[in-house]
Design a protein around this motif. Sequence first.
Motif, PDB file in Angstrom:
ATOM      1  N   HIS A  70     135.082 118.483 -17.367  1.00 13.50           N
ATOM      2  CA  HIS A  70     136.338 117.729 -17.432  1.00 13.50           C
ATOM      3  C   HIS A  70     137.362 118.477 -18.288  1.00 13.50           C
ATOM      4  O   HIS A  70     137.013 119.126 -19.278  1.00 13.50           O
ATOM      5  CB  HIS A  70     136.082 116.340 -18.003  1.00 13.50           C
ATOM      6  CG  HIS A  70     137.215 115.389 -17.800  1.00 13.50           C
ATOM      7  ND1 HIS A  70     138.291 115.322 -18.663  1.00 13.50           N
ATOM      8  CD2 HIS A  70     137.452 114.471 -16.819  1.00 13.50           C
ATOM      9  CE1 HIS A  70     139.136 114.400 -18.230  1.00 13.50           C
ATOM     10  NE2 HIS A  70     138.662 113.866 -17.120  1.00 13.50           N
ATOM     11  N   GLU A  71     138.631 118.357 -17.915  1.00 16.68           N
ATOM     12  CA  GLU A  71     139.686 119.066 -18.645  1.00 16.68           C
ATOM     13  C   GLU A  71     139.748 118.654 -20.119  1.00 16.68           C
ATOM     14  O   GLU A  71     140.119 119.465 -20.970  1.00 16.68           O
ATOM     15  CB  GLU A  71     141.055 118.818 -17.986  1.00 16.68           C
ATOM     16  CG  GLU A  71     141.195 119.359 -16.577  1.00 16.68           C
ATOM     17  CD  GLU A  71     141.086 120.873 -16.491  1.00 16.68           C
ATOM     18  OE1 GLU A  71     141.410 121.567 -17.474  1.00 16.68           O
ATOM     19  OE2 GLU A  71     140.661 121.371 -15.434  1.00 16.68           O
ATOM     20  N   ASP A  72     139.386 117.411 -20.444  1.00 19.55           N
ATOM     21  CA  ASP A  72     139.427 116.977 -21.842  1.00 19.55           C
ATOM     22  C   ASP A  72     138.458 117.784 -22.711  1.00 19.55           C
ATOM     23  O   ASP A  72     138.691 117.969 -23.908  1.00 19.55           O
ATOM     24  CB  ASP A  72     139.106 115.489 -21.951  1.00 19.55           C
ATOM     25  CG  ASP A  72     140.242 114.613 -21.431  1.00 19.55           C
ATOM     26  OD1 ASP A  72     141.174 115.153 -20.796  1.00 19.55           O
ATOM     27  OD2 ASP A  72     140.200 113.388 -21.648  1.00 19.55           O
ATOM     28  N   LEU A  77     139.869 117.460 -26.598  1.00 20.86           N
ATOM     29  CA  LEU A  77     140.387 116.148 -26.962  1.00 20.86           C
ATOM     30  C   LEU A  77     139.265 115.239 -27.485  1.00 20.86           C
ATOM     31  O   LEU A  77     138.088 115.464 -27.179  1.00 20.86           O
ATOM     32  CB  LEU A  77     141.058 115.506 -25.754  1.00 20.86           C
ATOM     33  CG  LEU A  77     142.243 116.282 -25.143  1.00 20.86           C
ATOM     34  CD1 LEU A  77     142.798 115.531 -23.940  1.00 20.86           C
ATOM     35  CD2 LEU A  77     143.327 116.533 -26.174  1.00 20.86           C
ATOM     36  N   PRO A  78     139.596 114.219 -28.246  1.00 25.12           N
ATOM     37  CA  PRO A  78     138.565 113.310 -28.763  1.00 25.12           C
ATOM     38  C   PRO A  78     137.712 112.675 -27.667  1.00 25.12           C
ATOM     39  O   PRO A  78     136.534 112.370 -27.889  1.00 25.12           O
ATOM     40  CB  PRO A  78     139.379 112.247 -29.508  1.00 25.12           C
ATOM     41  CG  PRO A  78     140.632 112.955 -29.910  1.00 25.12           C
ATOM     42  CD  PRO A  78     140.931 113.903 -28.784  1.00 25.12           C
ATOM     43  N   SER A  79     138.293 112.484 -26.491  1.00 21.29           N
ATOM     44  CA  SER A  79     137.566 111.873 -25.377  1.00 21.29           C
ATOM     45  C   SER A  79     136.486 112.780 -24.799  1.00 21.29           C
ATOM     46  O   SER A  79     135.695 112.338 -23.955  1.00 21.29           O
ATOM     47  CB  SER A  79     138.554 111.495 -24.269  1.00 21.29           C
ATOM     48  OG  SER A  79     139.360 112.612 -23.923  1.00 21.29           O
ATOM     49  N   ARG A  80     136.426 114.027 -25.251  1.00 24.28           N
ATOM     50  CA  ARG A  80     135.456 114.966 -24.674  1.00 24.28           C
ATOM     51  C   ARG A  80     134.013 114.497 -24.852  1.00 24.28           C
ATOM     52  O   ARG A  80     133.146 114.780 -24.011  1.00 24.28           O
ATOM     53  CB  ARG A  80     135.625 116.362 -25.278  1.00 24.28           C
ATOM     54  CG  ARG A  80     135.351 116.458 -26.770  1.00 24.28           C
ATOM     55  CD  ARG A  80     135.613 117.871 -27.259  1.00 24.28           C
ATOM     56  NE  ARG A  80     135.596 117.949 -28.730  1.00 24.28           N
ATOM     57  CZ  ARG A  80     135.835 119.068 -29.408  1.00 24.28           C
ATOM     58  NH1 ARG A  80     136.102 120.193 -28.758  1.00 24.28           N
ATOM     59  NH2 ARG A  80     135.813 119.078 -30.726  1.00 24.28           N
ATOM     60  N   ASP A  81     133.729 113.783 -25.944  1.00 24.56           N
ATOM     61  CA  ASP A  81     132.350 113.357 -26.192  1.00 24.56           C
ATOM     62  C   ASP A  81     131.849 112.411 -25.111  1.00 24.56           C
ATOM     63  O   ASP A  81     130.670 112.456 -24.729  1.00 24.56           O
ATOM     64  CB  ASP A  81     132.241 112.700 -27.564  1.00 24.56           C
ATOM     65  CG  ASP A  81     132.428 113.695 -28.708  1.00 24.56           C
ATOM     66  OD1 ASP A  81     132.078 114.883 -28.520  1.00 24.56           O
ATOM     67  OD2 ASP A  81     132.924 113.298 -29.767  1.00 24.56           O
ATOM     68  N   LEU A  82     132.737 111.568 -24.595  1.00 21.84           N
ATOM     69  CA  LEU A  82     132.362 110.682 -23.491  1.00 21.84           C
ATOM     70  C   LEU A  82     131.979 111.494 -22.265  1.00 21.84           C
ATOM     71  O   LEU A  82     130.955 111.222 -21.613  1.00 21.84           O
ATOM     72  CB  LEU A  82     133.522 109.748 -23.165  1.00 21.84           C
ATOM     73  CG  LEU A  82     133.413 108.969 -21.836  1.00 21.84           C
ATOM     74  CD1 LEU A  82     132.248 107.989 -21.893  1.00 21.84           C
ATOM     75  CD2 LEU A  82     134.721 108.229 -21.546  1.00 21.84           C
ATOM     76  N   VAL A 176     147.860 125.751 -26.035  1.00 22.36           N
ATOM     77  CA  VAL A 176     146.426 126.036 -26.060  1.00 22.36           C
ATOM     78  C   VAL A 176     146.218 127.529 -25.837  1.00 22.36           C
ATOM     79  O   VAL A 176     146.612 128.075 -24.797  1.00 22.36           O
ATOM     80  CB  VAL A 176     145.670 125.219 -24.988  1.00 22.36           C
ATOM     81  CG1 VAL A 176     144.194 125.616 -24.956  1.00 22.36           C
ATOM     82  CG2 VAL A 176     145.812 123.733 -25.253  1.00 22.36           C
ATOM     83  N   THR A 177     145.645 128.205 -26.803  1.00 21.50           N
ATOM     84  CA  THR A 177     145.434 129.648 -26.731  1.00 21.50           C
ATOM     85  C   THR A 177     144.012 129.960 -26.284  1.00 21.50           C
ATOM     86  O   THR A 177     143.159 129.072 -26.161  1.00 21.50           O
ATOM     87  CB  THR A 177     145.658 130.287 -28.110  1.00 21.50           C
ATOM     88  OG1 THR A 177     144.622 129.824 -29.000  1.00 21.50           O
ATOM     89  CG2 THR A 177     147.027 129.912 -28.674  1.00 21.50           C
ATOM     90  N   ASN A 184     136.527 125.429 -28.016  1.00 23.59           N
ATOM     91  CA  ASN A 184     136.135 124.262 -27.230  1.00 23.59           C
ATOM     92  C   ASN A 184     134.911 124.559 -26.369  1.00 23.59           C
ATOM     93  O   ASN A 184     134.079 123.670 -26.122  1.00 23.59           O
ATOM     94  CB  ASN A 184     137.308 123.797 -26.372  1.00 23.59           C
ATOM     95  CG  ASN A 184     138.484 123.335 -27.215  1.00 23.59           C
ATOM     96  OD1 ASN A 184     138.313 122.957 -28.370  1.00 23.59           O
ATOM     97  ND2 ASN A 184     139.686 123.373 -26.649  1.00 23.59           N
ATOM     98  N   ALA A 185     134.794 125.805 -25.918  1.00 16.75           N
ATOM     99  CA  ALA A 185     133.601 126.210 -25.166  1.00 16.75           C
ATOM    100  C   ALA A 185     132.363 126.153 -26.060  1.00 16.75           C
ATOM    101  O   ALA A 185     131.295 125.710 -25.627  1.00 16.75           O
ATOM    102  CB  ALA A 185     133.789 127.616 -24.600  1.00 16.75           C
ATOM    103  N   LYS A 186     132.500 126.619 -27.294  1.00 15.78           N
ATOM    104  CA  LYS A 186     131.359 126.582 -28.214  1.00 15.78           C
ATOM    105  C   LYS A 186     130.925 125.142 -28.488  1.00 15.78           C
ATOM    106  O   LYS A 186     129.717 124.847 -28.534  1.00 15.78           O
ATOM    107  CB  LYS A 186     131.695 127.292 -29.517  1.00 15.78           C
ATOM    108  CG  LYS A 186     130.551 127.243 -30.540  1.00 15.78           C
ATOM    109  CD  LYS A 186     130.775 128.130 -31.723  1.00 15.78           C
ATOM    110  CE  LYS A 186     129.695 127.932 -32.787  1.00 15.78           C
ATOM    111  NZ  LYS A 186     128.323 128.008 -32.240  1.00 15.78           N
ATOM    112  N   TYR A 187     131.886 124.257 -28.668  1.00 11.23           N
ATOM    113  CA  TYR A 187     131.557 122.840 -28.891  1.00 11.23           C
ATOM    114  C   TYR A 187     130.747 122.295 -27.711  1.00 11.23           C
ATOM    115  O   TYR A 187     129.736 121.600 -27.897  1.00 11.23           O
ATOM    116  CB  TYR A 187     132.844 122.046 -29.075  1.00 11.23           C
ATOM    117  CG  TYR A 187     132.632 120.592 -29.453  1.00 11.23           C
ATOM    118  CD1 TYR A 187     132.673 120.191 -30.781  1.00 11.23           C
ATOM    119  CD2 TYR A 187     132.398 119.624 -28.471  1.00 11.23           C
ATOM    120  CE1 TYR A 187     132.483 118.846 -31.138  1.00 11.23           C
ATOM    121  CE2 TYR A 187     132.204 118.295 -28.804  1.00 11.23           C
ATOM    122  CZ  TYR A 187     132.251 117.910 -30.144  1.00 11.23           C
ATOM    123  OH  TYR A 187     132.052 116.591 -30.474  1.00 11.23           O
TER     124      TYR A 187
END
Length: 361
Positions: A70-72, A77-82, A176-177, A184-187
């Motif tokens: 997902h793009e989030d 974004l905080p919604s990424r965890d969902l 976004v760089t 974000n990929a590492k997360y």
Amino acid sequence: MKMVFRWFGEGNDTVSLDQIKQIPGTEGIVWALHDVPAGDEWPMDKIMKVKDAADKAGLHIKVVESVNVHEDIKLGLPSRDLYIDNYKKTIAKLAQVGVKVICYNFMPIFDWLRTDLHKEMEDGSTALFYEKAMIDNVDPFDLVKRINENSKLTMPGWEPERLQYLTQLFEAYQGVTQEHLWANAKYFLDEIIPFAAEHDIRMAIHPDDPPWPIFGLPRIITSQENIRRYLQLHDSPYNGLTLCSGSLGANPENDIVSMIHEFADRILFTHIRNVRVYENGDFIESSHRTQDGTVDIAGVVQAYHEEQYEGYCRPDHGRHIWGEECRPGYGLYDRALGIMYLWGLWDAYQKAAAAEGAAAK
């Protein structure tokens, strides 16, 4: 090398499972639930429908391409965890039906980019084509409209339900760089890889296609150096690579053979296809035959043979030949020809290696 063939599902593909089964040496399909939006948990009943159809045809479903991110998640974004939680739930379900590899990508907004889906070649066949000057000057909204008018079948990465939010997506990526994307990929990997390992599913990142930034959007899986960095973000055999010779080969500076030798133990899945790259930066997807393009396909297969590659392989995009009406890049005829060319090379290297071994005795 285990040969597989991409299939888009009943009613969404002009190629049947019975036809795939008749391609020599082809043992499984590469599949996905293309009607499930990115970020949603995959329904088990739909997964089982694909498995039942494949079982009936005598084909396995061990490779999925892809469970879209997902793009989030890419945006951090905080919604990424969902959405990461939904991703985990899907992984758990796929493990239940024997899936071993998930191919995915981390490309912002667009999964791939071409300017013409049916560019005519010298022999009268047509193929996917990228015109650099057009990309440098075209409005991405016009390109989206053109792509979705070309086919009645779903185009992976260009689903209308996702791209209807194109304006908002471009606004979200403002500022976004590449380093943001790396973080974000590492997360994502730190959350997903341990969970995937528990379920014995290996994650295989697909390179960016083409391997450079487009429309001001950052891209990170573009080169040997960047692939090395990505694999080191979470150093695990479950964090692997889908090495696509066509995507990476659009940049002639990418040495595909060198990548195979360096990343051999992390290449879980390979897409083998050829592209003809022009001096002005344009490229077209040629036949798999080495002489027809810029990528050293013979050298690519030889490198896999030297590394005793036992992962999954599929012929990637093919031309549209013999009047076939099909999803752009995904007809039966040219991809089947591609498989036989790859097997011909592989068998020749096998025979040469056997002869060399016998002579050494």
